[in-house]
Motif scaffolding. Structure first.
Motif, PDB file in Angstrom:
ATOM      1  N   THR A  90       2.784  84.103 -41.154  1.00  0.00           N
ATOM      2  CA  THR A  90       2.183  84.778 -40.003  1.00  0.00           C
ATOM      3  C   THR A  90       0.753  84.290 -39.772  1.00  0.00           C
ATOM      4  OG1 THR A  90       1.600  86.635 -41.466  1.00  0.00           O
ATOM      5  CG2 THR A  90       3.614  86.836 -40.172  1.00  0.00           C
ATOM      6  N   ALA A  91       0.012  84.070 -40.863  1.00  0.00           N
ATOM      7  CA  ALA A  91      -1.348  83.543 -40.723  1.00  0.00           C
ATOM      8  C   ALA A  91      -1.328  82.144 -40.114  1.00  0.00           C
ATOM      9  CB  ALA A  91      -2.042  83.520 -42.084  1.00  0.00           C
ATOM     10  N   LEU A  92      -0.372  81.325 -40.513  1.00  0.00           N
ATOM     11  CA  LEU A  92      -0.258  79.967 -39.969  1.00  0.00           C
ATOM     12  C   LEU A  92       0.105  79.985 -38.485  1.00  0.00           C
ATOM     13  CD1 LEU A  92       1.566  78.216 -42.942  1.00  0.00           C
ATOM     14  CD2 LEU A  92      -0.657  77.552 -42.015  1.00  0.00           C
ATOM     15  N   VAL A  93       1.039  80.853 -38.103  1.00  0.00           N
ATOM     16  CA  VAL A  93       1.410  80.955 -36.688  1.00  0.00           C
ATOM     17  C   VAL A  93       0.193  81.350 -35.857  1.00  0.00           C
ATOM     18  CG1 VAL A  93       2.784  82.232 -35.002  1.00  0.00           C
ATOM     19  CG2 VAL A  93       3.840  81.457 -37.134  1.00  0.00           C
ATOM     20  N   THR A  94      -0.534  82.366 -36.323  1.00  0.00           N
ATOM     21  CA  THR A  94      -1.739  82.806 -35.611  1.00  0.00           C
ATOM     22  C   THR A  94      -2.763  81.680 -35.513  1.00  0.00           C
ATOM     23  OG1 THR A  94      -1.441  85.095 -36.354  1.00  0.00           O
ATOM     24  CG2 THR A  94      -3.631  84.466 -35.621  1.00  0.00           C
ATOM     25  N   ALA A  95      -3.022  81.017 -36.635  1.00  0.00           N
ATOM     26  CA  ALA A  95      -4.058  79.980 -36.672  1.00  0.00           C
ATOM     27  C   ALA A  95      -3.693  78.779 -35.805  1.00  0.00           C
ATOM     28  CB  ALA A  95      -4.292  79.545 -38.113  1.00  0.00           C
ATOM     29  N   MET A  96      -2.443  78.328 -35.860  1.00  0.00           N
ATOM     30  CA  MET A  96      -2.060  77.155 -35.073  1.00  0.00           C
ATOM     31  C   MET A  96      -2.077  77.436 -33.581  1.00  0.00           C
ATOM     32  SD  MET A  96       0.706  74.897 -37.204  1.00  0.00           S
ATOM     33  CE  MET A  96       1.705  76.181 -37.922  1.00  0.00           C
ATOM     34  N   LEU A  97      -1.627  78.618 -33.184  1.00  0.00           N
ATOM     35  CA  LEU A  97      -1.645  78.947 -31.762  1.00  0.00           C
ATOM     36  C   LEU A  97      -3.081  79.090 -31.245  1.00  0.00           C
ATOM     37  CD1 LEU A  97       1.284  81.527 -31.515  1.00  0.00           C
ATOM     38  CD2 LEU A  97       1.266  79.160 -30.696  1.00  0.00           C
ATOM     39  N   ALA A  98      -3.958  79.640 -32.090  1.00  0.00           N
ATOM     40  CA  ALA A  98      -5.340  79.862 -31.665  1.00  0.00           C
ATOM     41  C   ALA A  98      -6.165  78.579 -31.682  1.00  0.00           C
ATOM     42  CB  ALA A  98      -5.996  80.916 -32.559  1.00  0.00           C
ATOM     43  N   ASN A 104      -5.771  82.721 -26.918  1.00  0.00           N
ATOM     44  CA  ASN A 104      -6.637  83.798 -27.357  1.00  0.00           C
ATOM     45  C   ASN A 104      -6.094  84.358 -28.675  1.00  0.00           C
ATOM     46  OD1 ASN A 104      -7.191  86.930 -27.448  1.00  0.00           O
ATOM     47  ND2 ASN A 104      -8.767  86.084 -26.104  1.00  0.00           N
ATOM     48  N   VAL A 105      -6.982  84.735 -29.574  1.00  0.00           N
ATOM     49  CA  VAL A 105      -6.554  85.190 -30.899  1.00  0.00           C
ATOM     50  C   VAL A 105      -5.616  86.390 -30.805  1.00  0.00           C
ATOM     51  CG1 VAL A 105      -7.347  86.192 -33.084  1.00  0.00           C
ATOM     52  CG2 VAL A 105      -8.581  84.273 -32.078  1.00  0.00           C
ATOM     53  N   TRP A 106      -5.883  87.301 -29.871  1.00  0.00           N
ATOM     54  CA  TRP A 106      -5.025  88.474 -29.737  1.00  0.00           C
ATOM     55  C   TRP A 106      -3.616  88.093 -29.316  1.00  0.00           C
ATOM     56  CZ3 TRP A 106      -6.099  92.921 -31.875  1.00  0.00           C
ATOM     57  CH2 TRP A 106      -7.420  93.287 -32.082  1.00  0.00           C
ATOM     58  N   LEU A 107      -3.488  87.122 -28.418  1.00  0.00           N
ATOM     59  CA  LEU A 107      -2.157  86.650 -28.026  1.00  0.00           C
ATOM     60  C   LEU A 107      -1.465  85.953 -29.192  1.00  0.00           C
ATOM     61  CD1 LEU A 107      -2.783  85.249 -24.420  1.00  0.00           C
ATOM     62  CD2 LEU A 107      -1.574  87.348 -25.072  1.00  0.00           C
ATOM     63  N   GLY A 164     -10.730  76.515 -38.503  1.00  0.00           N
ATOM     64  CA  GLY A 164     -11.400  76.518 -37.203  1.00  0.00           C
ATOM     65  C   GLY A 164     -11.220  77.799 -36.415  1.00  0.00           C
ATOM     66  N   MET A 165     -10.833  78.897 -37.072  1.00  0.00           N
ATOM     67  CA  MET A 165     -10.591  80.144 -36.365  1.00  0.00           C
ATOM     68  C   MET A 165     -11.858  80.720 -35.706  1.00  0.00           C
ATOM     69  SD  MET A 165      -7.479  81.274 -36.166  1.00  0.00           S
ATOM     70  CE  MET A 165      -7.710  83.020 -35.873  1.00  0.00           C
ATOM     71  N   ARG A 166     -13.012  80.461 -36.284  1.00  0.00           N
ATOM     72  CA  ARG A 166     -14.237  81.062 -35.760  1.00  0.00           C
ATOM     73  C   ARG A 166     -14.527  80.638 -34.320  1.00  0.00           C
ATOM     74  NH1 ARG A 166     -17.023  83.831 -39.534  1.00  0.00           N
ATOM     75  NH2 ARG A 166     -16.660  83.290 -41.735  1.00  0.00           N
ATOM     76  N   SER A 167     -14.086  79.454 -33.956  1.00  0.00           N
ATOM     77  CA  SER A 167     -14.356  78.958 -32.609  1.00  0.00           C
ATOM     78  C   SER A 167     -13.303  79.384 -31.585  1.00  0.00           C
ATOM     79  CB  SER A 167     -14.447  77.428 -32.625  1.00  0.00           C
ATOM     80  OG  SER A 167     -13.220  76.862 -33.087  1.00  0.00           O
ATOM     81  N   GLU A 172     -14.021  87.207 -32.506  1.00  0.00           N
ATOM     82  CA  GLU A 172     -14.978  88.249 -32.890  1.00  0.00           C
ATOM     83  C   GLU A 172     -14.348  89.637 -32.845  1.00  0.00           C
ATOM     84  OE1 GLU A 172     -17.918  87.957 -34.176  1.00  0.00           O
ATOM     85  OE2 GLU A 172     -17.901  85.759 -34.064  1.00  0.00           O
ATOM     86  N   SER A 173     -13.676  89.961 -31.732  1.00  0.00           N
ATOM     87  CA  SER A 173     -13.091  91.300 -31.613  1.00  0.00           C
ATOM     88  C   SER A 173     -11.935  91.501 -32.578  1.00  0.00           C
ATOM     89  CB  SER A 173     -12.623  91.541 -30.174  1.00  0.00           C
ATOM     90  OG  SER A 173     -11.671  90.566 -29.777  1.00  0.00           O
ATOM     91  N   ALA A 174     -11.105  90.471 -32.742  1.00  0.00           N
ATOM     92  CA  ALA A 174      -9.991  90.581 -33.691  1.00  0.00           C
ATOM     93  C   ALA A 174     -10.505  90.676 -35.121  1.00  0.00           C
ATOM     94  CB  ALA A 174      -9.057  89.379 -33.549  1.00  0.00           C
TER      95      ALA A 174
END
Length: 346
Positions: A90-98, A104-107, A164-167, A172-174
Motif C-alpha cells: 500500500t505504501a508503494l502504491v501511494t508513493a508511485m502514484l504520488a 495528489n497524495v490524497w488521491l 520523494g514524497m515531500r515534494s 503536508e495535509s496528509a
C-alpha cells in the motif's frame, strides 16, 4: 427460614471477582505487560522517562494496529500471512502514484485503499470458495505481493525504492493526518499512537457490543453451527480479511508519510510478529477465543521489550530469545485460561 429458601439460585448468584477476570482473554497479557514494565523500569534508566515512553509507545503503535486486526481474523478462525507485505504494498502504491504519476497524495491514498480492500476481499473469497486453509491462500498472496513489489518498483524507478514524497501535492495535509507529532509536556509523541488506541477501542466495541462481533466468535469457534443458525459465514470472513488489509493500508500510509520513502522488500516477516502479538494478547490459534484489547497489550509488550533491551544496553539479539519465550508462555497461559473460562461458564 428453610434450607430451600436459604439456598441462593445459581442463576442470580454473584460470580467471584476471580471468575469474572479469568474469562477475560486479555488478563494474561495484562499481567505480562505489568511484569515487563516493572522489569525494564528497574534495569533501564531511560525507560520511565517521557522520551523513553514516547519511544516504546511509538515502537508498539504500528504493530498494535495490525495486531488488533489480525486478532479479529484469528478469533474468526483464519490467518493472513500477507499482512506484513500489505503494509509495504500500500505504501508503494501511494508513493508511485504520488511521485511518478503526479497524483495528489490524497488521491493516491484512496487508490491504495481500494487496492488493499480488493486484495483482502480476494483472499477471503478464495478461502471460502476453494475451502483451502487461509494459511496456504495468504502465503500465495504474500509471495505474489512480494514479487509485484520488487518487479514493478524496479520497472518504474530502476531501483527497489520509491522516495520523494515531500515534494508531492497534498503531502503536508496528509502528513498531518497520518504522521504528525503531538507535544505532551515538552515531549513529542507520534500520532500513530492515537491510531493504535482508536483501532483497539473500535475493535473492542465491535467484538463485545455488536452482532458482527458475535458472528466473529461464532464462525471461529463453531462454523458449522454458526451457519446452521443463520450467521453469514462467508460475508463475515471476507469482511475480516478486508479489515486486516485496511489495517495494512493505515500502517503503510503512516510509514510512507512519516519516512517519505519505502523499500520494495519492506514488511517481510512482520506477519509473524502480528500473529505473536495477537497470541500473547489472548487469541488461540484454533479460533473462537481472543481479545482486541489483549492484542493491543501484546503489541505494547513488544514495544517495551524491544526498546527496553536497547535502553538497558543489551545486544538486540536477546529480543529474539525473549520473543520465543513469550510466545511459548502465552500459548500455555491462553490454553489454561480458556479451560478455566469454560469451567466458570458451565
Amino acid at each position: 427460614m428453610t434450607a430451600a429458601t436459604a439456598t441462593v439460585d445459581e442463576r442470580v448468584a454473584q460470580s467471584r471477582l476471580v471468575d469474572r477476570l479469568v474469562v477475560r482473554p486479555e488478563i494474561g497479557a495484562l499481567l505480562g505487560a505489568i511484569v515487563v514494565f516493572v522489569f525494564f523500569s528497574v534495569v533501564a534508566g531511560q525507560f520511565l522517562s517521557m522520551n523513553g515512553a514516547a519511544t516504546w509507545l511509538d515502537d508498539a503503535s504500528t504493530l498494535g494496529i495490525m495486531a488488533v486486526a489480525v486478532a479479529l481474523l484469528m478469533i474468526g478462525g483464519e490467518f493472513d500471512l500477507s499482512a506484513g507485505v500489505m503494509t509495504a504494498s500500500t505504501a508503494l502504491v501511494t508513493a508511485m502514484l504520488a511521485t511518478q504519476a503526479g497524483w495528489n497524495v490524497w488521491l493516491a491514498l484512496a487508490a491504495s485503499l481500494v487496492f488493499a480492500l480488493f486484495v483482502g476481499a480476494f483472499n477471503g473469497w478464495l478461502v471460502m470458495r476453494t475451502g483451502l486453509p487461509s494459511f496456504i491462500v495468504t502465503l500465495g498472496t504474500f509471495l505474489a505481493l512480494q514479487g509485484l513489489n520488487l518487479g514493478i518498483t524496479r520497472l518504474v524507478t530502476g531501483t527497489v525504492q520509491v522516495s520523494g514524497m515531500r515534494s508531492a501535492d497534498g503531502y503536508e495535509s496528509a502528513g498531518m493526518f497520518f504522521a504528525s507529532k503531538i507535544a505532551v509536556g515538552g515531549t513529542e509523541f507520534q500520532v500513530s499512537i492515537l491510531w493504535w488506541v482508536l483501532a483497539a477501542a473500535v475493535a473492542a466495541l465491535v467484538l463485545v457490543r455488536t452482532s458482527f462481533g458475535n458472528w466473529i466468535f461464532a464462525v471461529g469457534g463453531a462454523p458449522t453451527s454458526a451457519r446452521a443458525v443463520g450467521v453469514p459465514l462467508v460475508k463475515t470472513k471476507i469482511l475480516l480479511f478486508m479489515t486486516t488489509a485496511f489495517a495494512g493500508w493505515i500502517v503503510g500510509s503512516i510509514n510512507i508519510l512519516r519516512f517519505t520513502s519505502v523499500q520494495a522488500n519492506q514488511g517481510i516477516g512482520l506477519e509473524l510478529q502480528f500473529i505473536i502479538a495477537a497470541v500473547v494478547g489472548g487469541c488461540l490459534l484454533t479460533g473462537g477465543f481472543g481479545s482486541a484489547v489483549g492484542a493491543a497489550i501484546g503489541a505494547l509488550i513488544f514495544g517495551m521489550a524491544r526498546q527496553g533491551i536497547v535502553f538497558a544496553n543489551w545486544n538486540s539479539d536477546w529480543f529474539m530469545l525473549f520473543l520465543g519465550i513469550m510466545l511459548l508462555a502465552a500459548v500455555l497461559v491462553n490454553n489454561t485460561f480458556r479451560r478455566r473460562a469454560e469451567r466458570v461458564r458451565r
